[in-house]
Scaffold this active site. Structure first.
Site, short mmCIF file in Angstrom:
data_model
loop_
_atom_site.label_atom_id
_atom_site.label_comp_id
_atom_site.label_asym_id
_atom_site.label_seq_id
_atom_site.Cartn_x
_atom_site.Cartn_y
_atom_site.Cartn_z
N LEU A 140 0.84 -1.19 0.00
CA LEU A 140 0.00 0.00 0.00
C LEU A 140 0.87 1.25 0.00
O LEU A 140 1.99 1.23 0.51
CB LEU A 140 -0.91 0.03 1.24
CG LEU A 140 -2.00 -1.03 1.33
CD1 LEU A 140 -2.64 -1.00 2.71
CD2 LEU A 140 -3.06 -0.83 0.25
N ASP A 141 0.34 2.33 -0.55
CA ASP A 141 1.03 3.61 -0.47
C ASP A 141 1.14 4.05 0.98
O ASP A 141 0.34 3.63 1.84
CB ASP A 141 0.26 4.68 -1.25
CG ASP A 141 0.04 4.29 -2.70
OD1 ASP A 141 0.96 3.72 -3.29
OD2 ASP A 141 -1.06 4.57 -3.20
N ALA A 142 2.09 4.92 1.26
CA ALA A 142 2.27 5.41 2.63
C ALA A 142 1.02 6.11 3.14
O ALA A 142 0.69 6.02 4.33
CB ALA A 142 3.47 6.34 2.70
#
Length: 256
Positions: free
Chosen positions: A120-122
């Site tokens: 997942l993106d940050a």
């Protein structure tokens, strides 16, 4: 399907009774496992087994119940993490930013090498699977198996009735067309809408890009499900072991 009745099929040093293997793997109690064998629902290396005295080496043979592989290796780890927003999905970060590896290092013993499933993106919160079962991880990540992923997204604006149909048909993005498998409006307040969407692909930032292309930029995003595994009430930063039934369902979804 070949059927065998030879209780001597494996005389290896690690061979144990088949019903004991099923019981140890959490498939059923010893007595219920015996019933599964008698009913012809258990295979060993592709062969149907009906004899209760059958002995099998679980480190060598592949055991299946109703076509689904039985996991009997105690060294394998299957974990579900609710990645907090602001944390990177990597196991280490050369810039010192908070990452998943920080949580794993503190909580998982034995220096096990774990594979990510569903980075997942940050700035996205939600479910990530971690395992040292390389074959399962590879299949879960491979597009050909089309494992579904479900998200909750808070978007700007009021979502019109036809958006779900539009997203189901699909939109053209920079790297090709994309569409959702399922879409629903969960809640709405003035200026914002909470939506749930399910899709089976994992291109980078695909949910954010898809909703933005539809005219609804994402303010917050949480992944709630990967295949048979759900986040439930698991709080951000919490790590848990997968249930045996969840593991079996994942195996089934990818054809193992």
């Amino acid at each position: 399907m070949v059927e065998i009745h030879d209780s001597r099929m494996d005389r290896g040093a690690g061979a144990v009774r088949l019903q004991k293997i099923l019981s140890r793997a959490g498939i059923a109690s010893r007595r219920a496992a015996e019933k599964l064998i008698i009913e012809g629902r258990v295979e060993v290396d592709g062969q149907l087994v009906r004899e209760l005295g059958t002995r099998v080496d679980p480190d060598v043979s592949v055991v299946r119940v109703d076509g689904v592989k039985v996991v009997v290796d105690d060294s394998l780890v299957y974990l579900a993490l609710n990645k907090p927003r602001g944390m990177y999905s990597t196991m280490s970060d050369d810039r010192g930013r908070p990452c998943v590896g920080d949580l794993i290092e503190r909580r998982v013993r034995g220096n096990k090498k774990l594979f990510h499933v569903g980075r997942l993106d940050a700035d996205t919160e939600g479910l990530i699977l971690l395992t040292n079962d390389g074959e399962l991880a590879h299949r879960l990540m491979h597009p050909s198996h089309e494992v579904s992923k479900t998200y909750l997204a808070t978007v700007k604006g009021a979502v019109p009735r036809g958006l779900g149909k539009k997203l189901s048909v699909g939109l053209e993005l920079d790297d090709g067309p994309a569409h959702v498998d399922d879409f629903a409006v969960v809640d709405a307040i003035p200026g914002k809408t909470l939506v749930r969407l399910t899709l089976h692909e994992g291109r980078k930032r695909i949910v954010r890009r898809l909703l933005t292309a539809a005219g609804f930029p994402v303010e917050m995003l949480v992944r709630t499900d990967i295949g048979a595994v759900s986040l439930g009430d698991q709080r951000p930063g919490c790590l848990r072991a997968l249930l045996r039934d969840e593991i079996r369902q994942l195996y089934k979804e990818v054809g193992l």
